[in-house]
Design an enzyme around this catalytic site. Structure first.
Site: not given
Lengths: 95, 486
Positions: B78, B158, B182
């Site tokens: 990420k 997210s 997330s």
């Protein structure tokens, strides 16, 4: 809580985010909706409840107060949008 | 060698050790897959050279019989994790061009375990969102489509790019971070496994901070076993994060015994929320039935403050974000918009650099922390947090883990729910309480909704009892036998 334009302008100044006048009304509406949503918390009686400071029960670790790094000026400045002679450069602060 | 991308992370590991294929072949297959899924916009930065370099080292070690836990396994990171010399944007315009001169502890741990980096995945800006639509680098598309409908869907957020990359078979696993759901919500939307460990299990050092008392890194994979392997590599004490806990990291894979007989599974009545999709309720019942068949006992529990978790979260998280994001000032890194004075430069830089959702949250956070409001909002929310943690502590006197749905709905279309922030926030109604109480949780794909989209079930556990969470999750996974692919 319904925020007015002046309050929103003041929050923007505190947060150091430029907000144009024509955005203030819409932003006031959005922020007020969120505040109304979070104000549900007032339904809960929290008298005498300790506010949470740490989610995991632990003692903050300590270490000897010694310098553990340093001499990385180039690394620190490597990402600066403007750097000069080993410093970060900003607009003139002192007249 | 596209079949290599179909392997689970565990099978790829075993295949490498059995010399069925090389780390180079495995890396090449995944690099090709990353290229193939470009239209999904799952990656902000691709690092094929790093992947090949890592694979070469892995092949050397494999040849010598010195394979480490994740030797040669290609994964995605990420874009919230700082990676030395590799662009790290947090999905924000304000971090334009930022190449960290250091490596986050979690990614350093993964590389030390032999994992190989495919690239940095797209995400909601500063991890603020449940759709991946707030990224400065554009939305991520889910590889899934509704039955009979070709409109692009969100992968959740997210950690949406990580979820899409793993679901689309472009990475064996990916890192995510979970502040309010997330990792778990995008995992549920994308038909994969996502685990948020206990707060303190993984170091936060070098992860771009959103809400420091809630943020926690975790693995996103296609199986529970893969999550166990990857978590083992990510976790561990780090003196550079004072909230990282000094406890030994167990061998999580060993916890997957398949035996859950006698465990007590709590079913919280407050998680039957109004307007919840009836399919999700049915799946929850199905999950309970599966676990009962495996020998668990179910216990009705009550988490009375559940309803207040989201409002408390939307005070605590923005408050912490407003102070964490104060560092983006146009001076030390990233974007700078010139101004006549220092304040003008700050204000213009931050106006240009932050997207609408980030601006909204920074402003809410600034307001709730400002003089005169601190007690009414921030302290009140921290008191609610104490009550929520107490609810869980009380529940865990009666049960070992808690089973809930992961999300109240399946994935929605790109562009939906953008006009009402609160409707978007409701995506996290089942995941946020776990963050507020710091507890470990995992989402396991458990079935498809009537629209043909994945649904997830969540297992929550006691603090630092990831082992029981994983064990129950694996039993659930076997029973659900989720074989659907995007």
């Amino acid at each position: 809580m319904a925020l007015d334009r002046d309050t929103v302008r003041n929050i923007a100044t505190l947060a150091r985010i430029r907000v144009e006048d024509n955005e203030l009304d819409a932003l006031a509406g959005e922020l007020s909706n969120i505040l109304t949503f979070v104000e549900q918390l007032n339904e809960v009686d929290t008298k005498g409840v300790e506010p949470m400071t740490s989610v995991v029960a632990m003692q903050l670790p300590r270490r000897p107060d010694e310098v553990t790094d340093g001499n990385i000026q180039n690394k620190i400045l490597a990402n600066a949008p403007e750097g000069t002679r080993g410093f970060f450069a900003v607009p003139k602060v002192v007249e | 060698m596209s079949t290599l991308t179909e392997l689970s992370l565990a099978d790829a590991r075993d295949g490498l050790r059995a010399k069925k294929f090389s780390a180079r072949e495995l890396a090449e297959a995944h690099i090709a897959a990353v290229t193939r899924i470009k239209p999904l916009n799952a990656f902000i930065t691709e690092t094929p050279d790093a992947a090949l370099e890592g694979a070469a080292e892995a092949d050397r070690r494999l040849a010598k019989g010195e394979a480490r836990a994740m030797e040669g396994l290609p994964i995605a990171i990420k874009d919230l994790f700082c990676t030395e010399g590799v662009l790290t944007t947090a999905g924000s315009h304000i971090l334009d061009g930022f190449k960290p001169p250091y490596e986050s502890t979690v990614t350093a741990n993964l590389w030390k375990a032999g994992a190989v980096m495919l690239g940095k995945t797209n995400m909601d800006e500063f991890a603020m969102g449940s759709s991946n639509m707030t990224s400065y680098h554009g939305p991520v598309e889910s590889p899934w489509r509704r039955r009979g409908d070709n409109r692009p869907l969100v992968p959740g957020g997210s950690s949406g790019g990580s979820a899409a990359a793993v679901a689309a078979r472009a990475a064996l696993g990916a890192t995510g971070t979970d502040t309010g759901g997330s990792i778990r919500q995008p995992a549920a939307f994308s038909g994969i496994v996502g685990m948020k460990p206990t707060y303190g299990r993984c170091s936060r050092w070098g992860i771009v901070a959103f809400a420091s008392s809630l943020d926690q890194a975790g693995p996103m994979t296609r199986t529970v076993r893969d999550a166990a392997i990857m978590l083992g590599a990510m976790a561990g004490h780090d003196p550079k994060d004072s909230t990282s806990v000094d406890r030994p990291v167990p061998d999580y894979e060993k916890a997957l015994t398949g035996n859950v007989r006698g465990l007590k599974i709590g079913i919280p009545k407050e998680y039957r929320v109004d307007g919840m999709n009836p399919e999700i309720d049915r799946l929850w019942e199905q999950g309970i039935a599966w676990l009962k068949a495996a020998g668990v006992e179910t216990v009705a529990i009550s988490l009375p403050h559940t309803k207040y978790a989201l409002p408390a979260y939307y005070i605590v998280a923005p408050a912490e974000a407003s102070s964490n994001l104060a560092r983006y000032d146009g001076v030390r890194y990233g974007l700078r918009v010139p101004g006549g004075t220092l304040d003008e430069m700050y204000e213009k830089t931050r106006a240009a650099g932050f997207g609408k959702e980030v601006r909204r949250r920074v402003m809410i956070g600034t307001y709730v922390l400002s003089a005169g409001y601190y007690d009414a909002y921030y302290n009140k929310a921290r008191q609610i947090r104490t009550l929520i943690a107490r609810d869980f502590a009380e529940a865990y006197r009666k049960c070992d883990v808690i089973l809930t749905p992961t999300s109240p709905n399946t994935a929605f279309a790109v562009g939906e729910k953008m006009d009402d922030p609160i409707a978007m926030y409701l995506n996290d109604v089942f995941t946020v309480p776990g963050n507020l109480a710091g507890l470990p949780g995992i989402s396991v794909p458990a079935g498809l909704g009537g629209d043909g989209l994945p649904l997830g079930l969540q297992v929550l556990g006691r603090a630092f009892d990831e082992e029981t969470v994983l064990r129950v999750a694996e039993v659930l996974e076997r029973a659900a036998d989720f074989k659907h692919k995007p």
